[in-house]
Structure formats: C-alpha cells, structure tokens
Design a protein around this motif. Structure first.
Motif, PDB file in Angstrom:
ATOM      1  N   ALA A  37       0.743  -1.226   0.076  1.00  0.00           N
ATOM      2  CA  ALA A  37       0.064   0.163   0.043  1.00  0.00           C
ATOM      3  C   ALA A  37       0.723   1.060  -0.039  1.00  0.00           C
ATOM      4  O   ALA A  37       2.105   1.182   0.377  1.00  0.00           O
ATOM      5  N   LEU A  38       0.393   2.346  -0.320  1.00  0.00           N
ATOM      6  CA  LEU A  38       0.936   3.469  -0.338  1.00  0.00           C
ATOM      7  C   LEU A  38       0.893   4.323   1.024  1.00  0.00           C
ATOM      8  O   LEU A  38       0.004   5.225   1.006  1.00  0.00           O
ATOM      9  N   THR A  39       1.537   3.851   2.087  1.00  0.00           N
ATOM     10  CA  THR A  39       1.487   4.188   3.300  1.00  0.00           C
ATOM     11  C   THR A  39       2.689   4.806   3.872  1.00  0.00           C
ATOM     12  O   THR A  39       3.843   4.491   3.175  1.00  0.00           O
TER      13      THR A  39
ATOM     14  N   ASN B 225      -0.159   6.434   8.475  1.00  0.00           N
ATOM     15  CA  ASN B 225      -1.163   5.464   9.096  1.00  0.00           C
ATOM     16  C   ASN B 225      -0.101   4.956  10.269  1.00  0.00           C
ATOM     17  O   ASN B 225      -0.765   3.784  10.922  1.00  0.00           O
ATOM     18  N   ASP B 226       1.099   5.263  10.456  1.00  0.00           N
ATOM     19  CA  ASP B 226       1.966   4.783  11.491  1.00  0.00           C
ATOM     20  C   ASP B 226       2.661   5.906  12.064  1.00  0.00           C
ATOM     21  O   ASP B 226       2.831   7.162  11.641  1.00  0.00           O
ATOM     22  N   ARG B 227       3.458   5.602  13.345  1.00  0.00           N
ATOM     23  CA  ARG B 227       4.281   6.524  13.736  1.00  0.00           C
ATOM     24  C   ARG B 227       5.724   6.176  13.536  1.00  0.00           C
ATOM     25  O   ARG B 227       6.066   4.924  13.475  1.00  0.00           O
ATOM     26  N   GLY B 228       6.749   7.311  13.658  1.00  0.00           N
ATOM     27  CA  GLY B 228       8.045   6.815  13.232  1.00  0.00           C
ATOM     28  C   GLY B 228       8.539   8.101  12.367  1.00  0.00           C
ATOM     29  O   GLY B 228       7.750   8.951  12.036  1.00  0.00           O
ATOM     30  N   PRO B 229       9.553   7.972  11.881  1.00  0.00           N
ATOM     31  CA  PRO B 229      10.670   6.923  11.928  1.00  0.00           C
ATOM     32  C   PRO B 229      11.340   7.085  13.346  1.00  0.00           C
ATOM     33  O   PRO B 229      11.322   8.174  13.928  1.00  0.00           O
TER      34      PRO B 229
END
Length: 123
Positions: A55-57, A85-89
């Motif tokens: 996916a393009l996330t 859709n996520d935390r980081g880096p």
C-alpha cells in the motif's frame, strides 16, 4: 480502438503527474526518508490498521493519521502520494518511513535512504 487506448493512457499518466494539491498552510519539510517492508508486513500500525507493504502508506512522528502527503525524491524528482497510518521513524536523522511500494515509486529501493521533500496535501 488504438486512439482510444492512447487517450486513456494519456489521461491516466496526467492524473499520476498531479496527485493532489499541496496545502500552502500545511506541513512541509526536507530531510531523509527510509522504507520498511516484508519484516513488518501484517503487523499492527500505531493507527490500529495492519501494515501492508504493497500500500502507499507511511510513518510520521506527528502528522495526523489519514493525512496525505506528497513525497518527492530530491535525487530524481520522482513523487508519490502516501497516507500516514503509523508513527516513526525512530532514527532521529529521518523525517518519514515509507512503505516498500512507495519506495518503489520513488526508485529508492537500492539506496534505502534518500533525501526527500514532504508536503501535506489539501483535503
């Protein structure tokens, strides 16, 4: 038929060239990007959805989940639009972690880490 195929192809390519409108008041930064893929595929992201390397996330430290950003590889000017859709880096010198599919679009798989510009898109 051939002319129709050429017209449809041209339309699709032009749609890819302008993936969204950059929000002039939105987030904009330049820094280093990396990507993550198979090792994390299927794991839960910070947003609660499963990570899909196809996916393009992307992961970003502070942008709201669901935000769309345009990422430009500053080495080759290739661009991709991804959804946060996520935390980081977690590496301090990086500003965004991309899915493997997004990294493919930016032609950065070989390098692994590249300089990028990240620009938030208008809703």
């Amino acid at each position: 038929m051939r002319l129709l195929l050429i017209a449809i192809t041209s339309l699709l390519l032009s749609a890819c060239a302008s993936p969204g409108r950059v929000d002039p008041q939105g987030y904009r930064a330049e820094g280093m990007a990396s990507y993550y893929g198979a090792r994390h595929h299927g794991n839960k992201t910070a947003s609660g959805e499963r990570f899909d390397q196809h996916a393009l996330t992307a992961a970003h430290r502070s942008l709201p989940f669901g935000s769309r950003v345009q990422v430009t590889n500053l080495r080759n000017d290739k661009r991709v639009v991804v959804r946060i859709n996520d935390r980081g880096p977690y590496a301090k010198q990086r500003i965004i972690d991309l899915s493997q599919k997004a990294a493919e679009h930016l032609d950065m798989l070989r390098d692994g880490v590249v300089p990028v510009r990240v620009e938030q898109l208008a809703d």
